[in-house]
Scaffold this active site. Structure first.
Site, PDB file in Angstrom:
ATOM      1  N   GLY A  18       0.886  -1.288  -0.052  1.00 28.56           N
ATOM      2  CA  GLY A  18      -0.002  -0.100   0.189  1.00 28.56           C
ATOM      3  C   GLY A  18       0.686   1.201   0.034  1.00 28.56           C
ATOM      4  O   GLY A  18       1.794   1.396  -0.827  1.00 28.56           O
ATOM      5  N   ASP A  78      -3.711  -4.279 -10.403  1.00 27.98           N
ATOM      6  CA  ASP A  78      -3.586  -4.785 -11.932  1.00 27.98           C
ATOM      7  C   ASP A  78      -2.736  -3.960 -12.683  1.00 27.98           C
ATOM      8  O   ASP A  78      -1.968  -4.579 -13.210  1.00 27.98           O
ATOM      9  CB  ASP A  78      -5.036  -4.993 -12.618  1.00 27.98           C
ATOM     10  CG  ASP A  78      -6.096  -5.584 -11.734  1.00 27.98           C
ATOM     11  OD1 ASP A  78      -5.635  -6.591 -11.180  1.00 27.98           O
ATOM     12  OD2 ASP A  78      -7.424  -5.377 -11.596  1.00 27.98           O
TER      13      ASP A  78
END
Length: 299
Positions: A220, A250
């Site tokens: 993150g 992705d």
């Protein structure tokens, strides 16, 4: 000569997105924004993200013969993805139901539809695409048996990249082919079959012990960690204001796979991928948010 920098084998969904002030609790109803429909699915997302960056990209997936399927095919065509491997029919196109909160975080429920009908036989029938591809990337929004067949169909010298999302325990055959296995903390926990403890470096050692050739752990806002049994390195994040995190993982995976195929080290490819993922969260939607290489350079 290999015709494709990247072959993505995976899902193609229509993303149905609404913005909410907060996610509902059990038995609760909340109001959201007007519904927006975007092309998505982890496989199609990766293919579009890579093509936008300039990679020669093909996708092996299945969509329905319906409006959502046409939306996905149009998005791929506009991004420059070769749709030769996209199969049509057999079930309605998969759908992802997505809520996005004011911080940009999202929650997703997927109805697989045609994605669940992408079979090992479909993989075997697409052998020419595998022979022509430098790197092959997959996820777990398609059946695990199909992913295992992908591993068996890889061309000599090609590289396999797997993001096990949504996470599930992985067979040894699949783990041994991963170079790298890309996971976040939640996915690492499921793959390991236990709570992750200690530092991310400890998680990486535990994951490598299962057999993959290399591991990338996304952290993150703290960036990522890469490990291959010889080198373990942190890759810093790029600070941006997040608008919508849908599909950012992705974009990271696609960028990483492409740069690995171009010969970059795992750490350098992950650093580039972190910039791509950061650029993606600054816009709404998944595929619509994916940057070009010029946009990444300007970040």
């Amino acid at each position: 000569m290999q015709d494709y920098d990247l072959l993505v084998v995976g899902s193609a969904n229509a993303d149905l997105v609404t913005v909410v002030e907060r996610r509902p609790g059990a038995g609760e109803t909340v109001l959201g924004s007007d519904l927006a429909v975007h092309p998505g699915g982890k496989g199609a997302n990766q293919a579009v993200a890579a093509a936008r960056l300039g990679a020669r990209t093909a996708l092996l997936a299945r969509v329905g013969d319906d409006g959502h399927g046409r939306l996905l095919l149009d998005s791929m065509e506009s991004a420059g993805v070769d749709p030769a491997g996209v199969l049509v029919g057999g079930a309605p196109t998969g759908v992802a139901l997505i809520t996005v909160d004011p911080s940009g975080d999202n929650s997703i429920v997927v109805a697989p539809g045609a994605n669940a009908r992408l079979t090992p036989q479909d993989v075997r029938a697409a052998g020419g695409l595998f022979q022509a591809s430098r790197v092959v990337s997959a996820q777990l929004e398609i059946p695990l048996d199909t992913v295992a067949e992908v591993v068996r169909t890889l061309a000599p010298g090609s590289r396999f990249v797997l993001n096990p999302s949504p996470p599930a325990p992985l067979p040894a055959e699949v783990l041994a082919a991963c170079d790298p296995l890309i996971v976040n903390e939640h996915e690492a926990r499921v793959v390991l079959g236990a709570d992750v403890t200690g530092e991310p470096e400890d998680w990486a050692r535990a994951l490598l012990a299962l057999g993959p050739r290399s591991v990338v752990i996304t952290l993150g806002a703290e960036g990522a960690l890469v490990a291959d049994g010889t080198v373990t390195r942190r890759v810093p994040s790029v600070k941006v204001t997040a608008v919508d995190t849908t599909g950012a993982g992705d974009a990271f995976t696609a960028a990483l796979a492409w740069r690995l195929g171009a010969g970059e080290s795992l750490a350098d490819a992950a650093a580039f991928a972190a910039r791509v993922g950061a650029a993606a969260v600054t816009k709404e939607g998944a595929q619509a948010s994916y940057p070009t290489t010029a946009e990444v350079s300007a970040l």
